[in-house]
Design a protein around this motif. Sequence first.
Motif, short mmCIF file in Angstrom:
data_model
loop_
_atom_site.label_atom_id
_atom_site.label_comp_id
_atom_site.label_asym_id
_atom_site.label_seq_id
_atom_site.Cartn_x
_atom_site.Cartn_y
_atom_site.Cartn_z
N GLU A 156 -6.10 -0.05 3.91
CA GLU A 156 -5.91 -1.30 3.18
C GLU A 156 -5.81 -2.50 4.12
O GLU A 156 -6.28 -3.60 3.81
N ALA A 172 0.81 -1.20 0.00
CA ALA A 172 0.00 0.00 0.00
C ALA A 172 0.85 1.26 0.00
O ALA A 172 0.31 2.37 -0.09
N LEU A 196 -5.00 -6.26 -2.96
CA LEU A 196 -4.30 -5.48 -1.95
C LEU A 196 -2.84 -5.88 -1.79
O LEU A 196 -1.98 -5.02 -1.62
N TRP A 220 -8.13 -5.82 4.22
CA TRP A 220 -7.55 -7.16 4.06
C TRP A 220 -8.03 -8.08 5.18
O TRP A 220 -8.43 -9.22 4.92
#
Length: 429
Positions: free
Chosen positions: A56, A45, A95, A60
């Motif tokens: 992020e 990220a 991600l 996740w």
Amino acid sequence: MVDGVAGDLRTWAGRATVRDTGLALALLAACVVLNDPNTAVRKHAGSGFGPPWPAELWIWWGATLIAVLGTALRHRWPLPLLALCAGAATVHLALAPPLTIVDLAAPILLHTVAISHRRTVSVVVLAGLGATVVCWSAAGMMGTSTSMTTVEVAPTAAPAEPMTVSVQRMSRSVPASAPLVIVSVLVAAWATGSGARSRAAYLSQLRARAVALERERDQQAELAVATERSRISRELHDVVAHGLSVIVIQAQGGHAALDNRTGDARRALEAIITTGRGALAEMRHVLTSTGQINPALHPQPGLAHLPQLIDQVNTTAIPVTLRVEGTPTPLPPSTDLAAYRIVQEALTNTMKHAGERARARILVSYDDSGVRLDISDDGSGSNGGISAGQGLRGMRERVGLLGGDLHAGPGPHGGFVVHARLPLDGAAR
């Protein structure tokens, strides 16, 4: 008590929900230890020096929670949970590629779908997942590069000189073989699940067949017992009824001759003794011959024994004449015994119902197809109850088992007539 607790624990551990929950927690633990998801997401990220929990990372872990719950509850709603787990894997891939151990939830759910649903459904689901992976790879989403720039400023001694800037780029990409690996894992998961479903269906068929065979075996055993019981009942009726009829008639004659004709009374008693012994011996043989005794060691009576039967009836009850037409042909043992018993029962009924001055006639006719029996009398007694008696019922059962025909009823000129036809190949059915 310890054994009981251990048994309860084994039962609890053997439940599907407990096993699935353990599998889900194992995937999560392995992912945390081996993949270090926090570090991977932060680096991808570009927030390695940012807040401790960037957005992020929250996304996740939310997708991871969905994958874990889907694995734990996979046997309840396989198809919807497979869609959720596939979505969670997509989020993970976007991600922080590549995929992690927890993303094995999608193949595990596909395996469950292949077990719990028809093959056409599971094949469609597999094709959809494979097409999604291939399209994604073709669009370049799995090969996207990510870069991070680090700027280092080194001041120089002379302020008029420009600053030196060094740029370091870090790129991360998924290998080109990743789609092939993912599709291979999905196909393997589907194949093992479909194979497990096929094996379960085969075992279910085997169990159903075993149950059907066991039920059929029990039914055959019950039928065999009923058939043997019916056979013994017929034999005992014929033996006992005939013997007792002769004994009663002899006893009546002996009683009448006891005062004036002691010789006749003695002969009547001797006939009673002989008849009783013969009936007892034959009854003992019937009770012991349950299909396991060798017929050669315990011969059954047949048409060849009709002269002895007729002599017994002639000397004790009513006159009987025998006529044989055609060439006597050896009959199967079951047919020969049935023919003898039919004649014996017909004579017993004549002795019981035809009256004192009745006469009986027996005709045995042989031809190429079988043997015909005609037993008639000219008695004047009441025969109205014979058709409902056990004796005539036994005759019909014997003839029916051999595939023959039987007709019994009042004769055209009085008396009672029994017509029976037995085929030569009339093995008991």
